[in-house]
Design an enzyme around this catalytic site. Structure first.
Site, mmCIF file in Angstrom:
data_model
loop_
_atom_site.group_PDB
_atom_site.id
_atom_site.type_symbol
_atom_site.label_atom_id
_atom_site.label_comp_id
_atom_site.label_asym_id
_atom_site.label_seq_id
_atom_site.Cartn_x
_atom_site.Cartn_y
_atom_site.Cartn_z
ATOM 1 N N ASP A 151 26.405 -14.383 3.369
ATOM 2 C CA ASP A 151 25.233 -13.925 2.629
ATOM 3 C C ASP A 151 25.385 -12.433 2.318
ATOM 4 O O ASP A 151 25.762 -11.639 3.190
ATOM 5 C CB ASP A 151 23.967 -14.162 3.473
ATOM 6 N N ASN A 186 19.555 -5.967 -6.641
ATOM 7 C CA ASN A 186 19.089 -6.359 -7.974
ATOM 8 C C ASN A 186 17.941 -5.472 -8.444
ATOM 9 O O ASN A 186 17.871 -5.099 -9.624
ATOM 10 C CB ASN A 186 18.649 -7.825 -7.976
ATOM 11 N N HIS A 193 19.788 -7.125 -12.745
ATOM 12 C CA HIS A 193 20.426 -8.430 -12.539
ATOM 13 C C HIS A 193 21.803 -8.522 -13.169
ATOM 14 O O HIS A 193 22.660 -9.277 -12.693
ATOM 15 C CB HIS A 193 19.513 -9.542 -13.067
ATOM 16 N N ASP A 240 24.930 -9.836 -11.130
ATOM 17 C CA ASP A 240 25.856 -10.891 -11.536
ATOM 18 C C ASP A 240 27.301 -10.430 -11.382
ATOM 19 O O ASP A 240 28.175 -11.194 -10.938
ATOM 20 C CB ASP A 240 25.589 -11.304 -12.982
ATOM 21 N N GLU A 286 22.610 -15.564 -3.465
ATOM 22 C CA GLU A 286 23.668 -14.701 -2.937
ATOM 23 C C GLU A 286 24.358 -15.317 -1.728
ATOM 24 O O GLU A 286 25.038 -14.633 -0.967
ATOM 25 C CB GLU A 286 23.077 -13.342 -2.544
#
Length: 313
Positions: free
Chosen positions: A174, A182, A187, A191, A218
């Site tokens: 994780d 973010n 975002h 990505d 994630e």
């Protein structure tokens, strides 16, 4: 469709017919010949990989139906088309073959031109099906396997490991404080970070028995078999270090100025355990990794009760 890239296995007991098949297809495809069912099964279990199997006349104990079943039961051949060529019209055999999943059932005599077209069309359809399956099983952003394909692979690996009384390792990875990442960088940058992390995972887990997937958001999962605990521990520790070494800025993290990850890993003997146990142990290890400061790997110790975990060096 580059036909020269396809390899066809032709099974037929007649030497003249095998030579005829070779002559008919060798200008377009790589053709491998087997003179009976036993030889065909041996070739299917070898390192060779076939895109199509043609079953002609087979005068052996291992029948064409046995070969057909073996093809469809093998994991790597489950979507490989099989053509069966019969010397006579036998409705019962044809019905049986179609029920077993044969792609096409052809009666002799046949026109060579028609057979070539049938083979070409069958390969084209198989390629389209393969592409659709790949799309369905691939995470669109990272290119890794997705949760759907992981569920399929996990079931397959678990059942095989239960039969062989072997151990299954599951690691859950994780990204630390990814929501903050973010929120701060947007975002689009998030990505990009997911793609970078995926590249590291792909690089560090390349064995045929490793399976890496994006589980959601994630979170990533790594499924391993046939690996010693120390080797897996080493690989996971190297992975955590390599992700921090990417030096992706994360000024909102409480761990590091760079983006980091936490990993929980568990190992269960499939013959003795249940799938929920493996996931529960890996989840608890991940929770402990986060509680102990993140940016580390924690492994569940089956020798201790109560979900105690051991921190890896």
């Amino acid at each position: 469709m580059d036909e020269s890239l396809y390899t066809i296995l032709v099974v037929d007991s007649g030497l003249e017919r095998r030579v005829a098949f070779k002559s008919l297809f060798s200008d377009c495809y790589q053709v491998v010949l087997a003179e009976n069912g036993e030889q065909a099964l041996h070739m299917l279990e070898s390192e060779l990989l076939f895109d199509l199997v043609i079953l002609g006349e087979n005068m052996s104990v291992v029948s064409n139906f046995d070969v057909l079943k073996s093809v469809h039961h093998a994991c790597r051949y489950k979507d490989t088309p099989v053509l069966m060529i019969a010397n006579s019209v036998d409705v019962d055999d044809e019905v049986r073959a179609l029920k077993l999943g044969v792609a096409d059932y052809i009666h002799r005599p046949f026109d060579p031109v028609v057979l070539r077209l049938r083979v070409k069309n069958t390969l084209k359809q198989a390629e389209l099906l393969k592409q659709l399956i790949t799309l369905a099983d691939t995470d669109y952003l990272t290119g890794l396997n997705n949760r759907r394909s992981f569920a399929t692979m996990f079931d397959r690996v678990w059942r095989r490991s239960a039969r062989t009384n072997s151990r299954v390792s599951l690691a859950i990875l994780d990204i630390d404080f990814f929501k903050r990442f973010n929120d701060r960088y947007g975002h689009a940058e998030g990505d990009k970070a997911l793609k970078k992390v995926s590249e590291v995972l792909r690089e560090h887990f390349r064995r045929a028995t490793d399976f890496v997937a994006r589980y959601g958001g994630e979170e990533f999962v790594i499924l391993c078999t046939d690996i010693e605990a120390k080797e897996l521990d080493h690989q996971l520790a190297k992975t955590v270090q390599a992700i921090e070494a990417l030096q992706l800025p994360h000024e909102s993290s409480n761990v590091s100025k760079w983006l980091t990850v936490s990993v929980g890993v568990a190992v269960v003997n499939a013959a003795d355990g249940v799938t929920e146990k493996l996931f529960k142990h890996a989840d608890r290890s991940l929770y402990a990794a986060k509680s102990s400061g993140r940016n580390c790997v924690l492994r569940h110790s089956e020798a201790l009760e109560g979900g105690v975990v051991d921190e890896l060096p």
